[in-house]
Write a protein that holds these residues in place. Sequence first.
Motif, mmCIF file in Angstrom:
data_model
loop_
_atom_site.group_PDB
_atom_site.id
_atom_site.type_symbol
_atom_site.label_atom_id
_atom_site.label_comp_id
_atom_site.label_asym_id
_atom_site.label_seq_id
_atom_site.Cartn_x
_atom_site.Cartn_y
_atom_site.Cartn_z
ATOM 1 N N UNK A 167 -42.154 -56.873 11.110
ATOM 2 C CA UNK A 167 -41.888 -55.939 10.015
ATOM 3 C C UNK A 167 -40.982 -54.808 10.501
ATOM 4 N N UNK A 168 -39.968 -54.465 9.721
ATOM 5 C CA UNK A 168 -39.140 -53.309 10.071
ATOM 6 C C UNK A 168 -39.976 -52.030 10.033
ATOM 7 N N UNK A 169 -39.544 -51.017 10.752
ATOM 8 C CA UNK A 169 -40.309 -49.769 10.840
ATOM 9 C C UNK A 169 -40.398 -49.036 9.502
ATOM 10 N N UNK A 170 -39.460 -49.302 8.583
ATOM 11 C CA UNK A 170 -39.483 -48.628 7.282
ATOM 12 C C UNK A 170 -40.140 -49.463 6.181
ATOM 13 N N UNK A 171 -40.842 -50.532 6.569
ATOM 14 C CA UNK A 171 -41.454 -51.436 5.581
ATOM 15 C C UNK A 171 -42.504 -50.713 4.749
ATOM 16 N N UNK A 172 -42.509 -51.036 3.463
ATOM 17 C CA UNK A 172 -43.480 -50.501 2.512
ATOM 18 C C UNK A 172 -44.068 -51.674 1.735
ATOM 19 N N UNK A 173 -45.401 -51.805 1.759
ATOM 20 C CA UNK A 173 -46.088 -52.845 0.990
ATOM 21 C C UNK A 173 -46.563 -52.244 -0.329
ATOM 22 N N UNK A 174 -46.340 -52.978 -1.408
ATOM 23 C CA UNK A 174 -46.810 -52.550 -2.728
ATOM 24 C C UNK A 174 -47.674 -53.656 -3.306
ATOM 25 N N UNK A 175 -48.902 -53.308 -3.646
ATOM 26 C CA UNK A 175 -49.852 -54.247 -4.228
ATOM 27 C C UNK A 175 -50.126 -53.780 -5.653
ATOM 28 N N UNK A 188 -35.490 -50.986 3.448
ATOM 29 C CA UNK A 188 -34.126 -50.552 3.110
ATOM 30 C C UNK A 188 -33.804 -50.801 1.641
ATOM 31 N N UNK A 189 -34.819 -50.630 0.780
ATOM 32 C CA UNK A 189 -34.593 -50.754 -0.652
ATOM 33 C C UNK A 189 -34.555 -52.171 -1.188
ATOM 34 N N UNK A 190 -34.806 -53.174 -0.354
ATOM 35 C CA UNK A 190 -34.813 -54.543 -0.880
ATOM 36 C C UNK A 190 -36.087 -55.270 -0.476
ATOM 37 N N UNK A 191 -36.552 -56.166 -1.348
ATOM 38 C CA UNK A 191 -37.779 -56.924 -1.114
ATOM 39 C C UNK A 191 -37.511 -57.973 -0.037
ATOM 40 N N UNK A 192 -38.367 -57.963 1.008
ATOM 41 C CA UNK A 192 -38.189 -58.927 2.097
ATOM 42 C C UNK A 192 -39.319 -59.957 2.158
ATOM 43 N N UNK A 193 -40.481 -59.616 1.601
ATOM 44 C CA UNK A 193 -41.625 -60.530 1.548
ATOM 45 C C UNK A 193 -42.289 -60.407 0.186
ATOM 46 N N UNK A 194 -42.805 -61.516 -0.314
ATOM 47 C CA UNK A 194 -43.518 -61.495 -1.593
ATOM 48 C C UNK A 194 -44.474 -62.678 -1.661
ATOM 49 N N UNK A 195 -45.490 -62.580 -2.527
ATOM 50 C CA UNK A 195 -46.337 -63.756 -2.738
ATOM 51 C C UNK A 195 -45.617 -64.672 -3.718
ATOM 52 N N UNK A 196 -45.706 -65.973 -3.447
ATOM 53 C CA UNK A 196 -44.971 -66.960 -4.236
ATOM 54 C C UNK A 196 -45.465 -67.033 -5.674
ATOM 55 N N UNK A 245 -63.028 -60.893 -6.540
ATOM 56 C CA UNK A 245 -62.563 -59.514 -6.396
ATOM 57 C C UNK A 245 -62.034 -59.260 -4.987
ATOM 58 N N UNK A 246 -62.175 -60.240 -4.105
ATOM 59 C CA UNK A 246 -61.630 -60.148 -2.751
ATOM 60 C C UNK A 246 -60.729 -61.360 -2.523
ATOM 61 N N UNK A 247 -59.501 -61.097 -2.056
ATOM 62 C CA UNK A 247 -58.521 -62.171 -1.907
ATOM 63 C C UNK A 247 -57.741 -62.053 -0.603
ATOM 64 N N UNK A 248 -57.214 -63.170 -0.163
ATOM 65 C CA UNK A 248 -56.284 -63.250 0.962
ATOM 66 C C UNK A 248 -54.963 -63.707 0.362
ATOM 67 N N UNK A 249 -53.917 -62.927 0.574
ATOM 68 C CA UNK A 249 -52.614 -63.249 -0.021
ATOM 69 C C UNK A 249 -51.612 -63.500 1.103
ATOM 70 N N UNK A 250 -50.942 -64.640 1.034
ATOM 71 C CA UNK A 250 -49.961 -65.027 2.044
ATOM 72 C C UNK A 250 -48.561 -64.785 1.495
ATOM 73 N N UNK A 251 -47.847 -63.917 2.181
ATOM 74 C CA UNK A 251 -46.501 -63.537 1.753
ATOM 75 C C UNK A 251 -45.468 -64.467 2.392
ATOM 76 N N UNK A 252 -44.363 -64.659 1.675
ATOM 77 C CA UNK A 252 -43.267 -65.484 2.152
ATOM 78 C C UNK A 252 -41.994 -64.656 2.204
ATOM 79 N N UNK A 253 -41.086 -65.069 3.097
ATOM 80 C CA UNK A 253 -39.793 -64.402 3.162
ATOM 81 C C UNK A 253 -39.025 -64.654 1.889
ATOM 82 N N UNK A 254 -38.281 -63.665 1.526
ATOM 83 C CA UNK A 254 -37.495 -63.782 0.299
ATOM 84 C C UNK A 254 -36.040 -63.951 0.612
#
Length: 136
Positions: A44-52, A107-115, A127-136
């Motif tokens: 992950x880049x140092x400026x990564x931000x996760x949004x759920x 850097x303002x662009x989505x790099x990972x997302x759930x499919x 109410x509890x989940x495991x989400x696997x992200x993929x490269x975009x």
Amino acid sequence: MQRKAFRQMATISLLIVFGCAMTAVPAEGYTVSGKLHYPDNFPLPSDAIATITLTDVSPLQDSSAAMIARQTIEPSGQPSIPFALTVDPDEISDRHLYAIQARVASAGRVILTNASACPVLTQGNPTTVEIYLQQR
């Protein structure tokens, strides 16, 4: 003493009879939690931000998905990203469908997302989940 016991039994009987039509909603609200996982070979880049985001994805005509709750996290290179969304019970209907959508941006662009959206809360979903992200 017998009167108190009778009242308790009557209350329990009513709850049993009407229990099928009622849904217990916690007074303090729901918590939807879990972890986001991303590929091991993807630093992950140092400026990564996760949004759920928790959205109402019920099929409604002429309507887009309504956002119910959102959390933003700075992951700091963790191998998985824990999250917890608190949801007001007044925002939830047993007749609707809800899903978690997650993404990581840098850097303002989505790099990972759930499919695909991950269903939660209602209609037998957890109410509890495991989400696997993929490269975009």
